[in-house]
Design a protein around this motif. Structure first.
Motif, PDB file in Angstrom:
ATOM      1  N   LEU A   1       0.837  -1.194   0.000  1.00 30.74           N
ATOM      2  CA  LEU A   1       0.000   0.000   0.000  1.00 30.74           C
ATOM      3  C   LEU A   1       0.874   1.248   0.000  1.00 30.74           C
ATOM      4  O   LEU A   1       0.590   2.239  -0.674  1.00 30.74           O
ATOM      5  N   LEU A   2       1.952   1.195   0.781  1.00 28.77           N
ATOM      6  CA  LEU A   2       2.973   2.235   0.768  1.00 28.77           C
ATOM      7  C   LEU A   2       4.280   1.599   0.304  1.00 28.77           C
ATOM      8  O   LEU A   2       4.638   0.507   0.767  1.00 28.77           O
ATOM      9  N   ALA A   3       4.998   2.256  -0.574  1.00 33.43           N
ATOM     10  CA  ALA A   3       6.264   1.713  -1.054  1.00 33.43           C
ATOM     11  C   ALA A   3       7.090   2.824  -1.682  1.00 33.43           C
ATOM     12  O   ALA A   3       6.546   3.780  -2.238  1.00 33.43           O
ATOM     13  N   GLY A   4       8.413   2.673  -1.554  1.00 30.40           N
ATOM     14  CA  GLY A   4       9.304   3.651  -2.154  1.00 30.40           C
ATOM     15  C   GLY A   4      10.626   3.693  -1.428  1.00 30.40           C
ATOM     16  O   GLY A   4      11.069   2.704  -0.846  1.00 30.40           O
ATOM     17  N   THR A   5      11.253   4.860  -1.456  1.00 32.99           N
ATOM     18  CA  THR A   5      12.527   5.059  -0.766  1.00 32.99           C
ATOM     19  C   THR A   5      12.378   6.260   0.172  1.00 32.99           C
ATOM     20  O   THR A   5      11.446   7.051   0.054  1.00 32.99           O
ATOM     21  N   TYR A   6      13.324   6.367   1.099  1.00 34.63           N
ATOM     22  CA  TYR A   6      13.345   7.525   1.982  1.00 34.63           C
ATOM     23  C   TYR A   6      14.756   8.102   1.998  1.00 34.63           C
ATOM     24  O   TYR A   6      15.748   7.417   1.717  1.00 34.63           O
ATOM     25  N   SER A   7      14.847   9.377   2.319  1.00 33.62           N
ATOM     26  CA  SER A   7      16.141  10.031   2.453  1.00 33.62           C
ATOM     27  C   SER A   7      16.140  10.863   3.730  1.00 33.62           C
ATOM     28  O   SER A   7      15.091  11.338   4.183  1.00 33.62           O
ATOM     29  N   LEU A   8      17.314  11.008   4.315  1.00 33.57           N
ATOM     30  CA  LEU A   8      17.482  11.789   5.537  1.00 33.57           C
ATOM     31  C   LEU A   8      18.435  12.941   5.272  1.00 33.57           C
ATOM     32  O   LEU A   8      19.521  12.754   4.710  1.00 33.57           O
ATOM     33  N   LYS A   9      18.003  14.124   5.671  1.00 41.28           N
ATOM     34  CA  LYS A   9      18.858  15.301   5.591  1.00 41.28           C
ATOM     35  C   LYS A   9      18.631  16.119   6.847  1.00 41.28           C
ATOM     36  O   LYS A   9      17.590  16.771   6.998  1.00 41.28           O
ATOM     37  N   GLY A  10      19.587  16.048   7.765  1.00 35.78           N
ATOM     38  CA  GLY A  10      19.401  16.698   9.052  1.00 35.78           C
ATOM     39  C   GLY A  10      18.234  16.061   9.789  1.00 35.78           C
ATOM     40  O   GLY A  10      18.153  14.840   9.918  1.00 35.78           O
ATOM     41  N   GLU A  11      17.305  16.891  10.224  1.00 32.06           N
ATOM     42  CA  GLU A  11      16.156  16.380  10.974  1.00 32.06           C
ATOM     43  C   GLU A  11      14.954  16.074  10.072  1.00 32.06           C
ATOM     44  O   GLU A  11      13.886  15.749  10.568  1.00 32.06           O
ATOM     45  N   THR A  12      15.148  16.134   8.751  1.00 32.66           N
ATOM     46  CA  THR A  12      14.043  15.902   7.822  1.00 32.66           C
ATOM     47  C   THR A  12      14.154  14.527   7.171  1.00 32.66           C
ATOM     48  O   THR A  12      15.189  14.176   6.604  1.00 32.66           O
ATOM     49  N   LEU A  13      13.070  13.768   7.279  1.00 31.61           N
ATOM     50  CA  LEU A  13      12.941  12.489   6.580  1.00 31.61           C
ATOM     51  C   LEU A  13      11.949  12.701   5.447  1.00 31.61           C
ATOM     52  O   LEU A  13      10.830  13.161   5.675  1.00 31.61           O
ATOM     53  N   THR A  14      12.352  12.351   4.229  1.00 31.82           N
ATOM     54  CA  THR A  14      11.489  12.546   3.069  1.00 31.82           C
ATOM     55  C   THR A  14      11.145  11.212   2.448  1.00 31.82           C
ATOM     56  O   THR A  14      12.031  10.409   2.144  1.00 31.82           O
ATOM     57  N   TRP A  15       9.845  10.955   2.282  1.00 32.51           N
ATOM     58  CA  TRP A  15       9.379   9.762   1.588  1.00 32.51           C
ATOM     59  C   TRP A  15       9.333  10.052   0.092  1.00 32.51           C
ATOM     60  O   TRP A  15       8.798  11.072  -0.330  1.00 32.51           O
ATOM     61  N   HIS A  16       9.874   9.142  -0.709  1.00 33.75           N
ATOM     62  CA  HIS A  16       9.803   9.241  -2.165  1.00 33.75           C
ATOM     63  C   HIS A  16       8.912   8.096  -2.641  1.00 33.75           C
ATOM     64  O   HIS A  16       9.310   6.927  -2.587  1.00 33.75           O
ATOM     65  N   MET A  17       7.704   8.410  -3.087  1.00 34.87           N
ATOM     66  CA  MET A  17       6.702   7.388  -3.382  1.00 34.87           C
ATOM     67  C   MET A  17       6.952   6.727  -4.739  1.00 34.87           C
ATOM     68  O   MET A  17       7.112   7.420  -5.750  1.00 34.87           O
ATOM     69  N   ALA A  18       6.970   5.396  -4.746  1.00 36.17           N
ATOM     70  CA  ALA A  18       7.259   4.637  -5.961  1.00 36.17           C
ATOM     71  C   ALA A  18       5.976   4.263  -6.684  1.00 36.17           C
ATOM     72  O   ALA A  18       4.875   4.334  -6.123  1.00 36.17           O
ATOM     73  N   ASP A  19       6.139   3.816  -7.939  1.00 35.13           N
ATOM     74  CA  ASP A  19       4.964   3.499  -8.746  1.00 35.13           C
ATOM     75  C   ASP A  19       4.315   2.182  -8.351  1.00 35.13           C
ATOM     76  O   ASP A  19       3.223   1.862  -8.826  1.00 35.13           O
ATOM     77  N   ASP A  20       4.960   1.380  -7.468  1.00 37.22           N
ATOM     78  CA  ASP A  20       4.323   0.137  -7.018  1.00 37.22           C
ATOM     79  C   ASP A  20       3.619   0.307  -5.681  1.00 37.22           C
ATOM     80  O   ASP A  20       3.176  -0.668  -5.082  1.00 37.22           O
ATOM     81  N   GLY A  21       3.498   1.536  -5.188  1.00 36.65           N
ATOM     82  CA  GLY A  21       2.743   1.805  -3.971  1.00 36.65           C
ATOM     83  C   GLY A  21       1.276   2.059  -4.295  1.00 36.65           C
ATOM     84  O   GLY A  21       0.945   2.947  -5.090  1.00 36.65           O
ATOM     85  N   GLY A  22       0.380   1.279  -3.712  1.00 37.46           N
ATOM     86  CA  GLY A  22      -1.033   1.371  -4.038  1.00 37.46           C
ATOM     87  C   GLY A  22      -1.637   2.730  -3.755  1.00 37.46           C
ATOM     88  O   GLY A  22      -2.441   3.239  -4.538  1.00 37.46           O
ATOM     89  N   CYS A  23      -1.266   3.344  -2.638  1.00 38.94           N
ATOM     90  CA  CYS A  23      -1.853   4.643  -2.291  1.00 38.94           C
ATOM     91  C   CYS A  23      -1.377   5.727  -3.255  1.00 38.94           C
ATOM     92  O   CYS A  23      -2.155   6.601  -3.644  1.00 38.94           O
ATOM     93  N   ALA A  24      -0.104   5.689  -3.633  1.00 42.14           N
ATOM     94  CA  ALA A  24       0.409   6.689  -4.570  1.00 42.14           C
ATOM     95  C   ALA A  24      -0.297   6.581  -5.915  1.00 42.14           C
ATOM     96  O   ALA A  24      -0.649   7.598  -6.526  1.00 42.14           O
TER      97      ALA A  24
END
Length: 350
Positions: free
Chosen positions: A148-171
């Motif tokens: 339902l959720l799928a992708g990659t994440y990145s960390l920069k300082g105190e920020t976590l960013t979700w990068h939504m992939a095309d195989d994630g159902g919600c995206a």
């Protein structure tokens, strides 16, 4: 209601009903019954209540006077109630986190990739969802196959960013493929992952609108994992009338996972670090009736009985969770789902 919200509602209903099917008509009928009972109680006689209060006050004065006069009176007995796994969980995790200010909510250390790997469960009031992350920056939820959720994440300082992939159902459902979602992140003193949405407004394809708390189940010892394991001895088991629902199950005794898929198929994983279906260590099928369950696996097969129980909710931390216990009659599949262990349903998939 987006797919993540729908999935949380289904998880809660299945836990509360022990896996029974709940229709829309049942939900509407239950709502009408509850609302019809929410009427103010009939008034009581204030004169009688006042008399009782006055009498109680007189007795209290006499008791206090006698206690003060007697210096040798025995102290009141200490609380002899035995501590429960729920007590231990409440003591280990910070209470009322969603009522904290943003500064308090995000108080902790800045996470690194290694801090995020493993199996996590969302804390109430957003309970009933599982998330898997690895140290390489990948995530999936609620399970490797039901993404339902799928992708990659990145960390920069105190920020976590979700990068939504095309195989994630919600995206896909919300036309958010390749969309990014930034959150301020911290690992709190109690070990939980705290997330606050960094943009204005509310987030889409997230468990919470603006704030989320995730508690780790594994790998390794954690308060939530200990709670599930320590709750098992006191469970009241009954014969299961249905196979486990489609979703993700976790064994707090072994640290392993099982995905239940459509038509009784399943995948078994040896650890909580598996994000890809190809990492399954066993696959097979569940089939059964009211009295007997047959299990196939790569090593052959076995049969046995299936029981279920409910781990009660812990207010503001976990929803009620359905547990299954399979007791095999033979030795087949002994290293996988056929082992004599308890499986706790963490999340169900629509």
């Amino acid at each position: 209601m987006n797919p993540v919200e729908e999935q949380r509602v289904v998880s809660a209903l299945q836990a509360l009903t022990g896996g029974l099917v709940v229709t829309q008509e049942d939900t509407i009928k239950s709502y009408e019954q509850v609302t019809s009972r929410l009427q103010p109680p009939s008034p009581r006689r204030r004169i009688a209540a006042a008399a009782l209060v006055a009498a109680a006050a007189i007795v209290a004065v006499v008791v206090v006077r006698d206690v003060v006069a007697d210096d040798t009176a025995a102290p009141p007995p200490a609380d002899s109630r035995e501590s429960t796994p729920a007590d231990a969980l409440r003591a280990a995790l910070t209470p009322d986190v969603f009522s904290q200010s943003d500064d308090q909510f995000l108080r902790g250390t800045t996470p690194a990739n290694a801090d995020l790997e493993g199996l996590w469960m969302s804390r109430e009031p957003h309970g009933g969802f599982a998330l898997l992350m690895d140290a390489e920056g990948n995530y999936v939820g609620p399970s490797p196959s039901d993404r339902l959720l799928a992708g990659t994440y990145s960390l920069k300082g105190e920020t976590l960013t979700w990068h939504m992939a095309d195989d994630g159902g919600c995206a896909r459902h919300n036309s958010l493929v390749h969309h990014t979602s930034p959150w301020l992140a911290a690992i709190a003193e109690d070990g939980s992952l705290r997330l606050r949405y960094a943009n204005v407004g509310t987030s889409t394809c997230s468990v919470g609108d603006e704030h989320e708390v995730w508690d780790r189940l594994g790998p390794g010892a954690t308060p939530l994992g200990d709670f599930l394991r320590d709750s098992i001895p006191a469970l009241e088991w009954r014969q299961s009338t249905a196979l486990p629902p489609r979703g993700l199950m976790y064994s707090p005794e072994t640290g392993r996972m099982v995905e239940v898929l459509a038509r009784g198929r399943y995948r078994h994983y040896d650890s909580t670090l598996a994000l890809d279906p190809a990492e399954a260590t066993d696959v097979g099928r569940l089939d059964g009736s009211r009295d007997r369950v047959d299990v196939t696996c790569r090593g052959g097969g076995t049969s046995g009985t299936l029981e279920q129980a409910v781990i009660p909710a812990v207010a503001d931390i976990t929803p009620p969770l359905t547990a299954y216990r399979f007791t095999p009659e033979g030795g087949g599949c002994a290293d996988g789902i056929g082992a004599a262990t308890v499986w706790v349903v963490l999340a169900t998939y629509i």
